[in-house]
Design a protein around this motif. Structure first.
Motif, PDB file in Angstrom:
ATOM      1  N   TRP A 175      -1.485  95.676 -44.837  1.00 21.19           N
ATOM      2  CA  TRP A 175      -0.403  95.241 -43.956  1.00 21.19           C
ATOM      3  C   TRP A 175       0.194  93.923 -44.446  1.00 21.19           C
ATOM      4  O   TRP A 175       1.417  93.720 -44.373  1.00 21.19           O
ATOM      5  N   LEU A 176      -0.626  93.030 -44.966  1.00 23.64           N
ATOM      6  CA  LEU A 176      -0.134  91.751 -45.458  1.00 23.64           C
ATOM      7  C   LEU A 176       0.581  91.876 -46.802  1.00 23.64           C
ATOM      8  O   LEU A 176       1.159  90.890 -47.280  1.00 23.64           O
ATOM      9  N   GLY A 177       0.530  93.049 -47.417  1.00 20.59           N
ATOM     10  CA  GLY A 177       1.183  93.239 -48.700  1.00 20.59           C
ATOM     11  C   GLY A 177       0.342  92.834 -49.884  1.00 20.59           C
ATOM     12  O   GLY A 177       0.847  92.704 -51.003  1.00 20.59           O
ATOM     13  N   GLU A 178      -0.946  92.646 -49.658  1.00 21.15           N
ATOM     14  CA  GLU A 178      -1.843  92.233 -50.744  1.00 21.15           C
ATOM     15  C   GLU A 178      -2.280  93.407 -51.616  1.00 21.15           C
ATOM     16  O   GLU A 178      -2.804  93.199 -52.704  1.00 21.15           O
ATOM     17  N   GLU A 179      -2.060  94.625 -51.134  1.00 23.07           N
ATOM     18  CA  GLU A 179      -2.509  95.823 -51.860  1.00 23.07           C
ATOM     19  C   GLU A 179      -1.352  96.765 -52.150  1.00 23.07           C
ATOM     20  O   GLU A 179      -1.510  97.981 -52.137  1.00 23.07           O
ATOM     21  N   GLY A 180      -0.168  96.225 -52.370  1.00 26.03           N
ATOM     22  CA  GLY A 180       0.966  97.069 -52.710  1.00 26.03           C
ATOM     23  C   GLY A 180       1.553  97.764 -51.499  1.00 26.03           C
ATOM     24  O   GLY A 180       1.486  97.276 -50.376  1.00 26.03           O
ATOM     25  N   ARG A 181       2.105  98.945 -51.718  1.00 27.30           N
ATOM     26  CA  ARG A 181       2.839  99.657 -50.669  1.00 27.30           C
ATOM     27  C   ARG A 181       1.901 100.444 -49.760  1.00 27.30           C
ATOM     28  O   ARG A 181       0.723 100.566 -50.030  1.00 27.30           O
ATOM     29  N   GLY A 182       2.489 100.981 -48.695  1.00 27.86           N
ATOM     30  CA  GLY A 182       1.728 101.836 -47.791  1.00 27.86           C
ATOM     31  C   GLY A 182       1.584 101.289 -46.390  1.00 27.86           C
ATOM     32  O   GLY A 182       0.946 101.913 -45.546  1.00 27.86           O
ATOM     33  N   ALA A 183       2.194 100.129 -46.097  1.00 24.67           N
ATOM     34  CA  ALA A 183       2.056  99.540 -44.769  1.00 24.67           C
ATOM     35  C   ALA A 183       2.620 100.450 -43.684  1.00 24.67           C
ATOM     36  O   ALA A 183       2.105 100.476 -42.559  1.00 24.67           O
ATOM     37  N   ALA A 184       3.669 101.221 -44.008  1.00 24.90           N
ATOM     38  CA  ALA A 184       4.299 102.074 -42.998  1.00 24.90           C
ATOM     39  C   ALA A 184       3.325 103.115 -42.451  1.00 24.90           C
ATOM     40  O   ALA A 184       3.438 103.526 -41.295  1.00 24.90           O
ATOM     41  N   THR A 185       2.364 103.519 -43.251  1.00 28.69           N
ATOM     42  CA  THR A 185       1.403 104.538 -42.809  1.00 28.69           C
ATOM     43  C   THR A 185       0.417 103.991 -41.784  1.00 28.69           C
ATOM     44  O   THR A 185      -0.317 104.769 -41.164  1.00 28.69           O
ATOM     45  N   LEU A 186       0.384 102.677 -41.602  1.00 32.52           N
ATOM     46  CA  LEU A 186      -0.575 102.059 -40.687  1.00 32.52           C
ATOM     47  C   LEU A 186      -0.057 101.977 -39.258  1.00 32.52           C
ATOM     48  O   LEU A 186      -0.820 101.646 -38.344  1.00 32.52           O
ATOM     49  N   MET A 187       1.234 102.252 -39.047  1.00 33.67           N
ATOM     50  CA  MET A 187       1.836 102.064 -37.722  1.00 33.67           C
ATOM     51  C   MET A 187       1.613 103.291 -36.840  1.00 33.67           C
ATOM     52  O   MET A 187       2.545 103.991 -36.448  1.00 33.67           O
ATOM     53  N   THR A 188       0.354 103.542 -36.539  1.00 33.20           N
ATOM     54  CA  THR A 188      -0.061 104.701 -35.749  1.00 33.20           C
ATOM     55  C   THR A 188      -0.986 104.250 -34.626  1.00 33.20           C
ATOM     56  O   THR A 188      -1.553 103.149 -34.688  1.00 33.20           O
ATOM     57  N   PRO A 189      -1.172 105.069 -33.593  1.00 36.73           N
ATOM     58  CA  PRO A 189      -2.063 104.683 -32.493  1.00 36.73           C
ATOM     59  C   PRO A 189      -3.503 104.500 -32.964  1.00 36.73           C
ATOM     60  O   PRO A 189      -3.966 105.139 -33.914  1.00 36.73           O
ATOM     61  N   ALA A 190      -4.221 103.616 -32.303  1.00 39.13           N
ATOM     62  CA  ALA A 190      -5.635 103.401 -32.587  1.00 39.13           C
ATOM     63  C   ALA A 190      -6.431 104.654 -32.231  1.00 39.13           C
ATOM     64  O   ALA A 190      -6.019 105.456 -31.374  1.00 39.13           O
ATOM     65  N   PRO A 191      -7.590 104.871 -32.858  1.00 42.52           N
ATOM     66  CA  PRO A 191      -8.453 105.996 -32.474  1.00 42.52           C
ATOM     67  C   PRO A 191      -8.782 105.955 -30.985  1.00 42.52           C
ATOM     68  O   PRO A 191      -8.822 104.880 -30.369  1.00 42.52           O
ATOM     69  N   GLU A 192      -9.028 107.119 -30.420  1.00 44.37           N
ATOM     70  CA  GLU A 192      -9.227 107.224 -28.972  1.00 44.37           C
ATOM     71  C   GLU A 192     -10.371 106.346 -28.463  1.00 44.37           C
ATOM     72  O   GLU A 192     -10.330 105.849 -27.344  1.00 44.37           O
ATOM     73  N   ASP A 193     -11.399 106.147 -29.275  1.00 44.25           N
ATOM     74  CA  ASP A 193     -12.557 105.386 -28.821  1.00 44.25           C
ATOM     75  C   ASP A 193     -12.530 103.925 -29.237  1.00 44.25           C
ATOM     76  O   ASP A 193     -13.498 103.194 -29.036  1.00 44.25           O
ATOM     77  N   ALA A 194     -11.411 103.468 -29.806  1.00 46.53           N
ATOM     78  CA  ALA A 194     -11.360 102.097 -30.325  1.00 46.53           C
ATOM     79  C   ALA A 194     -11.249 101.055 -29.219  1.00 46.53           C
ATOM     80  O   ALA A 194     -11.701  99.917 -29.379  1.00 46.53           O
ATOM     81  N   LEU A 195     -10.640 101.431 -28.085  1.00 49.39           N
ATOM     82  CA  LEU A 195     -10.377 100.478 -27.018  1.00 49.39           C
ATOM     83  C   LEU A 195     -11.029 100.922 -25.716  1.00 49.39           C
ATOM     84  O   LEU A 195     -11.132 102.119 -25.434  1.00 49.39           O
ATOM     85  N   SER A 196     -11.458  99.941 -24.935  1.00 49.19           N
ATOM     86  CA  SER A 196     -11.961 100.186 -23.588  1.00 49.19           C
ATOM     87  C   SER A 196     -11.120  99.354 -22.623  1.00 49.19           C
ATOM     88  O   SER A 196     -10.485  98.374 -23.022  1.00 49.19           O
ATOM     89  N   PHE A 197     -11.115  99.726 -21.348  1.00 49.52           N
ATOM     90  CA  PHE A 197     -10.278  98.987 -20.402  1.00 49.52           C
ATOM     91  C   PHE A 197     -10.849  99.081 -19.003  1.00 49.52           C
ATOM     92  O   PHE A 197     -11.613 100.004 -18.674  1.00 49.52           O
ATOM     93  N   TYR A 198     -10.503  98.074 -18.185  1.00 53.18           N
ATOM     94  CA  TYR A 198     -10.942  98.040 -16.798  1.00 53.18           C
ATOM     95  C   TYR A 198      -9.945  97.207 -15.992  1.00 53.18           C
ATOM     96  O   TYR A 198      -9.190  96.394 -16.543  1.00 53.18           O
ATOM     97  N   ARG A 199      -9.953  97.399 -14.678  1.00 54.77           N
ATOM     98  CA  ARG A 199      -9.078  96.652 -13.786  1.00 54.77           C
ATOM     99  C   ARG A 199      -9.544  95.210 -13.672  1.00 54.77           C
ATOM    100  O   ARG A 199     -10.730  94.914 -13.676  1.00 54.77           O
ATOM    101  N   VAL A 200      -8.574  94.293 -13.561  1.00 54.97           N
ATOM    102  CA  VAL A 200      -8.875  92.886 -13.324  1.00 54.97           C
ATOM    103  C   VAL A 200      -8.056  92.396 -12.135  1.00 54.97           C
ATOM    104  O   VAL A 200      -7.165  93.092 -11.636  1.00 54.97           O
ATOM    105  N   ASP A 201      -8.358  91.191 -11.699  1.00 50.09           N
ATOM    106  CA  ASP A 201      -7.731  90.638 -10.502  1.00 50.09           C
ATOM    107  C   ASP A 201      -6.228  90.424 -10.716  1.00 50.09           C
ATOM    108  O   ASP A 201      -5.809  89.986 -11.787  1.00 50.09           O
ATOM    109  N   PRO A 202      -5.416  90.711  -9.707  1.00 51.76           N
ATOM    110  CA  PRO A 202      -3.965  90.486  -9.814  1.00 51.76           C
ATOM    111  C   PRO A 202      -3.577  89.029 -10.030  1.00 51.76           C
ATOM    112  O   PRO A 202      -2.392  88.741 -10.224  1.00 51.76           O
ATOM    113  N   ALA A 203      -4.528  88.115 -10.021  1.00 51.37           N
ATOM    114  CA  ALA A 203      -4.200  86.714 -10.293  1.00 51.37           C
ATOM    115  C   ALA A 203      -3.487  86.560 -11.632  1.00 51.37           C
ATOM    116  O   ALA A 203      -2.635  85.679 -11.803  1.00 51.37           O
ATOM    117  N   VAL A 204      -3.805  87.441 -12.589  1.00 45.80           N
ATOM    118  CA  VAL A 204      -3.189  87.335 -13.913  1.00 45.80           C
ATOM    119  C   VAL A 204      -1.707  87.697 -13.881  1.00 45.80           C
ATOM    120  O   VAL A 204      -0.990  87.460 -14.857  1.00 45.80           O
TER     121      VAL A 204
END
Length: 218
Positions: A175-204
């Motif tokens: 992505w930083l361009g240190e390894e030549g071309r191919g950055a466009a192929t990285l603009m895809t959703p993360a794997p289904e198990d890469a992220l977790s989430f939960y509710r937090v207080d509306p104070a935010v």
């Protein structure tokens, strides 16, 4: 999309993680409520990796003032290579934007905004794909950036239809361009198990809210 996030890693830990030389004007951490127009931590390539401070809110060179047009905190992966604001940066000025997690909102049956905290399922940090731009006019100068977003994966789509492009460590150099071309192929959703989430207080919901309690499970 991505409209708020949290950063808890100390700058020296970030510099070590990215093998980057840190600037001496980095934003204070921890910050559990990073908002648009704040200064944020960014890794850029400049004769080696540098950990620097940038304004979150991309300013195209034709803006006559920092508020001279829409606030561009996100850049859509599907159109980034064609949009006048982003196309040069997409080719020449890509960056990494580290954080600990980010917030997204749903609504209840009464229209109340319900915040969720999204964080990596295993790793200690998230790394977003970003683009950056220098802006200067009438004695004002900013180095600015935006988070690249894509369509949400199935898990995230329960909360929002967009999500940041999350980069795995073995893709940082590309992505930083240190390894030549191919950055466009990285603009895809993360794997289904890469992220977790939960509710937090509306104070935010307030951009003035602070403190570790903002990311505490509700």
């Amino acid at each position: 999309m991505c409209g708020r996030f949290a950063v808890t890693l100390p700058p020296d830990a970030m510099a070590q993680l990215f093998e980057a030389a840190p600037s001496n004007d980095l934003p204070e951490v921890p910050n559990y409520n990073v908002c648009p127009t704040n200064q944020i931590h960014v890794v850029m390539e400049d004769a080696g990796r540098r950990l620097v401070s940038m304004r979150w809110g991309f300013l195209p060179h034709w803006y006559k003032a920092p508020n001279g047009g829409p606030l561009l905190i996100n850049a859509r992966a599907e159109t980034i290579a064609e949009k006048p604001a982003f196309k040069a940066a997409c080719r020449e000025r890509r960056c990494l934007i580290p954080c600990t997690g980010f917030y997204e909102w749903t609504k209840d049956e009464n229209g109340n905004r319900l915040p969720w905290y999204i964080h990596p399922s295993q790793d200690s940090a998230l790394v977003f794909a970003g683009v950056w731009q220098d802006w200067e006019r009438d004695g004002q100068a900013f180095r600015t950036c935006a988070v690249v977003t894509c369509a949400a994966n199935q898990a995230m789509s329960k909360i929002h239809h967009r999500m940041p492009v999350v980069l795995a460590p073995d893709n940082w150099a590309k992505w930083l361009g240190e390894e030549g071309r191919g950055a466009a192929t990285l603009m895809t959703p993360a794997p289904e198990d890469a992220l977790s989430f939960y509710r937090v207080d509306p104070a935010v919901n307030s951009n003035r809210a602070k403190g570790a309690e903002l990311i505490a499970p509700l």
